[in-house]
Scaffold this motif. Structure first.
Motif, mmCIF file in Angstrom:
data_model
loop_
_atom_site.group_PDB
_atom_site.id
_atom_site.type_symbol
_atom_site.label_atom_id
_atom_site.label_comp_id
_atom_site.label_asym_id
_atom_site.label_seq_id
_atom_site.Cartn_x
_atom_site.Cartn_y
_atom_site.Cartn_z
ATOM 1 N N PRO A 1 17.404 7.837 9.125
ATOM 2 C CA PRO A 1 16.957 9.031 8.964
ATOM 3 C C PRO A 1 15.804 8.648 7.775
ATOM 4 N N HIS A 2 16.058 7.788 6.923
ATOM 5 C CA HIS A 2 15.103 7.169 5.986
ATOM 6 C C HIS A 2 13.693 6.673 6.668
ATOM 7 N N ILE A 3 14.262 5.891 7.826
ATOM 8 C CA ILE A 3 13.116 5.209 8.350
ATOM 9 C C ILE A 3 12.276 6.399 9.073
ATOM 10 N N ILE A 4 12.835 7.329 9.695
ATOM 11 C CA ILE A 4 11.903 8.603 10.276
ATOM 12 C C ILE A 4 11.142 9.059 9.236
ATOM 13 N N VAL A 5 11.705 9.403 7.902
ATOM 14 C CA VAL A 5 11.060 10.073 7.042
ATOM 15 C C VAL A 5 9.988 9.051 6.385
ATOM 16 N N LEU A 6 10.095 7.991 6.266
ATOM 17 C CA LEU A 6 9.125 6.968 5.725
ATOM 18 C C LEU A 6 7.962 6.680 6.823
ATOM 19 N N THR A 7 8.316 6.692 8.096
ATOM 20 C CA THR A 7 7.318 6.196 8.969
ATOM 21 C C THR A 7 6.524 7.455 9.318
ATOM 22 N N ALA A 8 6.851 8.685 9.446
ATOM 23 C CA ALA A 8 6.190 10.144 9.464
ATOM 24 C C ALA A 8 5.188 10.166 8.325
ATOM 25 N N PHE A 9 5.790 9.686 6.810
ATOM 26 C CA PHE A 9 4.811 10.012 5.663
ATOM 27 C C PHE A 9 3.820 8.826 5.871
ATOM 28 N N VAL A 10 3.940 7.543 6.321
ATOM 29 C CA VAL A 10 3.029 6.527 6.509
ATOM 30 C C VAL A 10 2.041 7.010 7.660
ATOM 31 N N LEU B 1 4.014 4.814 -2.900
ATOM 32 C CA LEU B 1 2.890 4.987 -3.764
ATOM 33 C C LEU B 1 1.499 4.674 -3.185
ATOM 34 N N SER B 2 1.647 3.603 -2.441
ATOM 35 C CA SER B 2 0.214 3.369 -1.644
ATOM 36 C C SER B 2 0.018 4.541 -0.555
ATOM 37 N N GLN B 3 0.917 5.116 -0.002
ATOM 38 C CA GLN B 3 0.643 6.370 0.913
ATOM 39 C C GLN B 3 0.286 7.489 0.027
ATOM 40 N N THR B 4 0.924 7.457 -1.086
ATOM 41 C CA THR B 4 0.666 8.832 -2.033
ATOM 42 C C THR B 4 -0.831 8.647 -2.378
ATOM 43 N N LEU B 5 -1.439 7.360 -2.665
ATOM 44 C CA LEU B 5 -2.588 7.263 -3.120
ATOM 45 C C LEU B 5 -3.719 7.162 -2.062
#
Length: 193
Positions: free
Chosen positions: A102-111, A25-29
């Protein structure tokens, strides 16, 4: 008199899933704020897109290599400094040990993408290196009460800001940020399991 609740108190009441959704949510904001502010500050979208140049030499020399060096320094500090100086309230540990690689990869890329668009692409491009670097540190509020973490996030912000300053390329800062978050996320994932 009631005790003031700290961020650590609030975070401790969240489930791992709620903590993860708060990060998303914070990253989307950050992305929404970036596009709203960018709409008013950039002359056109083409001006914004001109900040993105795919140059594999820059990605290696200014993204990958500095990212790896920063992670090595961080891991040395984590290992040799007292845990109380480097403890963020257990947020990184909880976050990275509760999800898959894989979720760590997605999360860190998004951040990396959302924070670099806001802090380097919008704020540093229009308001300068110092303002972007200081705001980046302030947004990482959980680090503000731990002097080692505060110095670490300030230095990280200055390094990434300088990388953007010398390359004028958001891909390099996204790459550096991604490498740092990914490798530290994997370090926590492996260490705490």
């Amino acid at each position: 008199m009631a005790r003031k609740r700290t961020q650590a108190d609030i975070i401790s009441q969240l489930s791992n899933r709620e903590l993860l959704w708060n990060v998303y949510l914070s990253q989307t904001l950050f992305l929404i704020i970036s596009f709203i502010i960018g709409f008013f500050l950039f002359d056109s979208w083409s001006t914004f897109w001109s900040l993105w140049t795919f140059d594999h030499h820059e990605l290696i020399y200014y993204g990958l290599i500095p990212g790896v060096i920063i992670v090595i320094v961080d891991i040395i500090m984590i290992r040799y400094l007292p845990a109380r100086l480097y403890d963020d309230g257990g947020i990184n540990r909880r976050l990275f040990t509760s999800i898959s690689i894989p979720h760590i990869i997605v999360l860190t890329a998004f951040v990396a993408l959302s924070e670099e668009i806001l802090f380097r692409g919008v704020i540093q491009t229009h308001f300068g290196f110092w303002i972007a670097s200081i705001l980046f540190a302030i947004v990482h509020i959980r680090y503000l009460t731990k002097w080692v973490l505060l110095i670490s996030v300030l230095l990280l912000s200055f390094v990434i800001g300088y990388i953007y300053h010398i390359t004028d390329n958001l891909w390099t800062t996204v790459a550096a940020h991604f490498v740092i978050d990914l490798l530290l996320g994997l370090y926590y994932w492996k260490k705490m399991r």
